[in-house]
Motif scaffolding. Structure first.
Motif, PDB file in Angstrom:
ATOM      1  N   ALA A 130      -9.100  -0.835   7.448  1.00  0.00           N
ATOM      2  CA  ALA A 130      -9.467  -0.088   8.654  1.00  0.00           C
ATOM      3  C   ALA A 130      -9.767  -1.028   9.809  1.00  0.00           C
ATOM      4  CB  ALA A 130     -10.680   0.796   8.359  1.00  0.00           C
ATOM      5  N   GLU A 184     -15.824 -10.978   8.747  1.00  0.00           N
ATOM      6  CA  GLU A 184     -15.552 -10.609   7.349  1.00  0.00           C
ATOM      7  C   GLU A 184     -16.372 -11.512   6.424  1.00  0.00           C
ATOM      8  OE1 GLU A 184     -13.891  -8.276   5.400  1.00  0.00           O
ATOM      9  OE2 GLU A 184     -14.802  -9.514   3.838  1.00  0.00           O
ATOM     10  N   SER A 224      -8.387  -1.202  -4.360  1.00  0.00           N
ATOM     11  CA  SER A 224      -7.967   0.202  -4.319  1.00  0.00           C
ATOM     12  C   SER A 224      -7.091   0.444  -5.526  1.00  0.00           C
ATOM     13  CB  SER A 224      -7.165   0.433  -3.044  1.00  0.00           C
ATOM     14  OG  SER A 224      -6.787   1.781  -2.934  1.00  0.00           O
ATOM     15  N   GLY A 225      -6.613   1.712  -5.705  1.00  0.00           N
ATOM     16  CA  GLY A 225      -5.758   2.059  -6.843  1.00  0.00           C
ATOM     17  C   GLY A 225      -4.454   1.268  -6.936  1.00  0.00           C
ATOM     18  N   VAL A 245      -1.997   3.873  -4.497  1.00  0.00           N
ATOM     19  CA  VAL A 245      -0.771   4.495  -4.005  1.00  0.00           C
ATOM     20  C   VAL A 245      -1.075   4.984  -2.602  1.00  0.00           C
ATOM     21  CG1 VAL A 245       0.778   6.444  -4.253  1.00  0.00           C
ATOM     22  CG2 VAL A 245       0.142   5.139  -6.249  1.00  0.00           C
ATOM     23  N   ASP A 288     -13.690   3.882   5.274  1.00  0.00           N
ATOM     24  CA  ASP A 288     -14.691   4.320   4.290  1.00  0.00           C
ATOM     25  C   ASP A 288     -16.101   4.334   4.884  1.00  0.00           C
ATOM     26  OD1 ASP A 288     -12.620   4.488   2.498  1.00  0.00           O
ATOM     27  OD2 ASP A 288     -13.553   3.250   0.952  1.00  0.00           O
ATOM     28  N   GLY A 341      -7.318   7.072   0.458  1.00  0.00           N
ATOM     29  CA  GLY A 341      -8.135   6.704   1.608  1.00  0.00           C
ATOM     30  C   GLY A 341      -7.485   5.615   2.442  1.00  0.00           C
TER      31      GLY A 341
END
Ligand SMILES: Cc1cc2nc3c(=O)[nH]c(=O)nc-3n(C[C@H](O)[C@H](O)[C@H](O)COP(=O)(O)OP(=O)(O)OC[C@H]3O[C@@H](n4cnc5c(N)ncnc54)[C@H](O)[C@@H]3O)c2cc1C
Ligand code: SF4
Length: 582
Positions: free
Chosen positions: A51, A82, A93-94, A96, A372, A384
Motif C-alpha cells: 500500500a 520502513e 500474504s497467501g 493470489v 491493512d 487484500g
C-alpha cells in the motif's frame, strides 16, 4: 474470578489484563523540534509494503508531470519509512492477487513482465475447494463464489514490495529502510509528520556505544501504511477518534510455508475444515487453508505456497495456528503435493478481519490510512493485496491534488475509496463473517445466505465483539498436534530460524504485556505466538497466576498479540525477519 479448585478456566478474558500502554501519551509527540534539528519532506509514508509503495509510485508519477508542485515539496518530495532491512522483509500474504489495481498503477507493464521481475508466478487457470471431514478424507465441493480465482495472479508480496521499491527509487523516492516510525507528531491539531526511532539502545533502554537518536520528520502529508494494526495507526485512531461509531476491529492469524516441490501443482486449492478444527461452538474455531502453485519463471522451479488462517476469536488457549498448519500437512491431500519436496520459507502475519463496518475513518487532519492499516481486507475471499494497491494509488491522487491546489484537507480520499473497488467489494461482504462468531456450525447457514444475496439478506449492520473479550479455557486442541521431525513437521524455533530474523540479543523489549497473569491467559499467548516468544516457567503452579517469560528477540512481528491482550510496538529499525518469497 477463581472457581473452588483455584482454576479460572473459561472465566477470564485477555482484556482483563490490558497491556501497560498509554498510546496517546507515549506514541504521540506534541509539536515539532526546532527547524534546524529536523528533516523536512513533502509526503512521509510510514510502511514500505504494497500500500505504501503504491502511494509513493502514484505520487511520483503525478509529480513528474507537475514540476512546480514537485519543487514546492522540497528536496525530498516523497519519503518512505520502513522498519525492515529492505522493503518486503516484513511482508507476507497467501497470495493470489486480483490483478486490476496493479495493472492500473503500472499500465505499461504486462503480466509476463511481472513474472520476469520475479514477483509473479502465473495466472490461476484451475481451482478446487475441499471440505475435510477427517484427517484422511476429503470431499470436493463446487467452488463457492468467494473462492473463484480464475484469472488472478499468484504473487509474493515480499518480492512485490522489492519491485515497487525499485520503481519508486527510480522515480525519485527517498526510502529509509531499517527505520521505525515511533511517534506521530501532532501540532495545532494536525499531523505534522513522524519521529524515527533511536538506534543502539541496550536492554534497559540505556544508550550503547553506537547510539543514534531518532529525528523528527516533518511532512505536508503523512500516509500511515503500517499494515495490520500499526503502531502509529492505533495512536491516530484514538487521538482523532477515527473508530467512533464503527465496529471494533477483529483479527486473523496466518502461518505460511513455501515448499520447493518436484512436481508442478496445476491448481489453486482451498480447504474449509472442519478438520483439523473442533466443531463445538465452545472452542470458537473458524479457519481455513490455502495451497497455491508458484512457478518460478527464471529458474523453472516448482514452488508451493501453503498456509493456515485462524480467526483470533477462538476460546481454547491451546490453539496454535503454526501447529494446526503442521497438522494440516499430515492430510494425504497435502502429503501428495509436498512429497519429495523441501521447505524453503516460513512466516506468520495477522490480518484485520472486521471488513466494512470495522474500517476506521480513513482521513484526519494532515494524514490518511491506507491498506491493512485502514482494515481493507476482504476476509471472505482472503483478498487484500489489490485493495492495498488501490488505496495507496487513490491516497496518492488525493494528496497530490490537495497539495497542488494548496489545500490542506485529504478528505476526498474517503469518497474515492467508497466509490472504488475497495468500497464496493467490502460493502458486498459487510455482514458475511460476523455470524461465525456464534460458532462455525451455527453461523454457516447465515453466512451462505449472506453470500448468496450479496449481503442484502439478512441486512442491517451486524456487529463484532472484540477478540480479547472472549474468556479463554485450556482445552484439547493441542492434543492432536503432530510431533516435529525437522524434515516435514517443524517446531516454532527452527521455523523462526529460516526467516533470517536478526534481532540483537540486547535490544530493548518491544512487546508490552502483563507478565503475571492467570494460566489461561499465559497459555493463550504461549500457544498463539507462532514464533515461540512466550514461555511459562516449568515450576509455575497449575492453577492461578503464573509468570510469563518473553523471548522478544524471536518475534517475527506478526501482530497477533495485539488481538489477545498484549501490544506489539516497533522494534529497533532493521530488527525482525527478512522474508524473501512470502
Ligand atoms: C496469512 C495471510 C494470507 C493472505 N492471503 C492473501 C491472498 O491470497 N490474496 C490477497 O489479495 N490478500 C491476502 N492477504 C492480505 C494481504 O496480504 C494484505 O492485505 C496486504 O499485503 C497488506 O499490505 P499493506 O501494505 O497494507 O501492509 P503490509 O504488507 O503489512 O506492509 C506494512 C509495512 O509497514 C511496515 N511498518 C509498519 N509499521 C511501521 C512503522 N511504525 N515504522 C516503519 N515501518 C513500519 C512493515 O514493516 C511493513 O513492511 C493475506 C494476508 C495474510 C496475513
Ligand atoms: S511476540 Fe507477538 S507479534 Fe511477535 S511473533 Fe509472537 S505473537 Fe506475533
Amino acid at each position: 474470578m477463581s472457581s473452588h479448585n483455584g482454576s479460572s478456566n473459561g472465566q477470564v478474558a485477555p482484556d482483563e489484563f490490558p497491556p501497560p500502554v498509554d498510546s496517546q501519551r507515549e506514541f504521540i509527540k506534541r509539536g515539532l523540534d526546532a527547524e534546524d534539528e529536523l528533516i523536512e519532506v513533502g509526503v512521509a509514508i510510514v510502511g514500505g509494503g504494497t500500500a505504501g509503495l503504491a502511494c509513493a509510485n502514484r505520487l511520483l508519477q503525478l509529480l513528474a508531470e507537475d514540476p512546480e508542485t514537485m519543487e514546492r515539496l522540497g528536496e525530498v518530495p516523497v519519503a518512505v519509512i520502513e522498519k525492515a532491512k529492505t522493503c518486503g522483509g516484513h511482508n507476507l500474504s497467501g497470495a493470489v492477487m486480483r490483478p486490476g489495481p496493479l495493472q492500473e498503477l503500472f499500465p505499461e507493464m504486462t503480466r509476463e513482465q511481472w513474472r520476469e521481475e520475479g514477483f509473479a508466478y502465473g495466472e490461476v487457470t484451475k481451482e478446487a475447494v475441499y471440505v475435510l471431514p477427517t484427517g484422511k478424507t476429503k470431499l470436493r465441493i463446487p467452488t463457492p463464489p468467494n473462492f473463484k480465482n480464475h484469472g488472478n495472479e499468484v504473487v509474493s508480496v515480499s518480492s512485490m514490495a522489492r519491485f515497487q521499491q525499485r520503481q519508486a527509487e527510480e522515480a525519485g523516492a527517498y526510502i529509509l529502510t531499517e527505520t521505525s516510525a515511533v511517534q506521530l507528531i501532532v501540532q495545532d491539531g494536525r499531523v505534522a509528520g513522524v519521529r524515527s526511532g533511536d538506534k543502539g539502545r541496550g536492554k534497559d533502554g540505556e544508550p550503547l556505544g553506537n547510539f543514534e537518536p531518532g529525528t523528527d520528520i516533518k511532512a505536508h502529508a503523512t500516509v500511515l501504511a503500517e499494515g495490520c494494526w500499526g503502531h502509529l495507526t492505533g495512536a491516530a485512531i484514538r487521538e482523532f477518534e477515527l473508530g467512533k461509531d464503527r465496529e471494533p476491529q477483529v483479527w486473523e492469524l496466518g502461518v505460511k510455508e513455501v515448499w520447493k516441490v518436484p512436481k508442478a501443482l496445476d491448481r489453486v486449492i482451498h480447504t474449509l475444515g472442519p478438520w483439523p478444527l473442533k466443531l463445538s461452538a465452545k472452542y470458537g474455531h473458524v479457519g481455513g487453508t490455502w495451497i497455491y502453485p508458484m512457478q518460478d519463471e527464471k529458474t523453472g522451479e516448482h514452488l508451493v505456497s501453503i498456509g493456515f488462517v485462524m480467526d483470533l476469536e477462538y476460546a481454547d488457549a491451546t490453539t496454535s495456528t503454526h501447529d494446526l498448519l503442521q497438522q494440516f500437512k499430515t492430510h494425504p491431500l497435502v502429503r501428495g503435493i509436498l512429497a519429495g519436496g523441501e521447505r524453503v520459507a516460513w512466516g506468520a502475519k495477522a490480518l484485520p478481519g472486521g471488513g466494512y463496518w470495522s474500517m476506521p475513518k480513513l482521513s484526519m487532519p494532515g494524514a490518511v490510512l491506507v491498506g491493512d492499516a485502514g482494515g481493507m481486507v476482504d476476509t471472505v475471499a482472503l483478498k487484500g493485496v489489490h485493495h492495498s494497491v488501490m488505496s495507496g494509488k487513490l491516497a496518492g491522487e488525493a494528496i497530490y491534488h490537495a497539495l497542488a491546489r494548496g489545500e490542506s484537507s485529504f478528505e476526498s480520499y474517503e469518497q474515492a475509496i467508497d466509490e472504488s473497488v475497495v468500497g464496493k467489494e467490502l460493502y458486498e461482504v459487510r455482514n458475511t463473517r460476523q455470524p461465525f462468531q456464534k460458532g462455525f456450525v451455527q453461523g454457516a447457514p447465515l453466512v451462505n445466505l449472506m453470500m448468496g444475496t450479496k449481503g442484502r439478506f439478512p441486512g442491517g449492520r451486524w456487529s463484532w465483539h472484540r477478540n480479547d473479550a472472549r474468556p479463554m479455557f485450556i482445552g484439547k486442541t493441542k492434543d492432536s498436534y503432530p510431533k516435529p521431525d525437522g524434515k516435514y513437521i517443524f517446531d516454532k524455533l527452527s521455523s523462526v530460524f529460516i526467516t533470517g530474523n536478526a534481532t540483537r540479543d540486547d535490544a530493548p523489549n518491544h512487546i508490552r504485556l502483563q507478565k503475571h497473569v492467570p494460566r489461561e491467559i499465559a497459555e493463550t499467548w504461549r500457544w498463539m505466538c507462532p514464533a515461540g516468544v512466550y514461555e511459562i516457567p516449568e515450576d509455575a503452579p497449575e492453577h492461578g497466576e503464573v509468570d510469563v517469560i518473553v523471548n522478544y528477540t524471536n518475534c517475527v512481528q506478526c501482530g497477533a498479540i495485539t488481538a489477545k491482550g498484549g501490544r506489539l510496538t516497533t522494534p529497533e529499525g532493521g530488527d525482525g525477519p527478512l522474508y524473501q518469497v512470502l
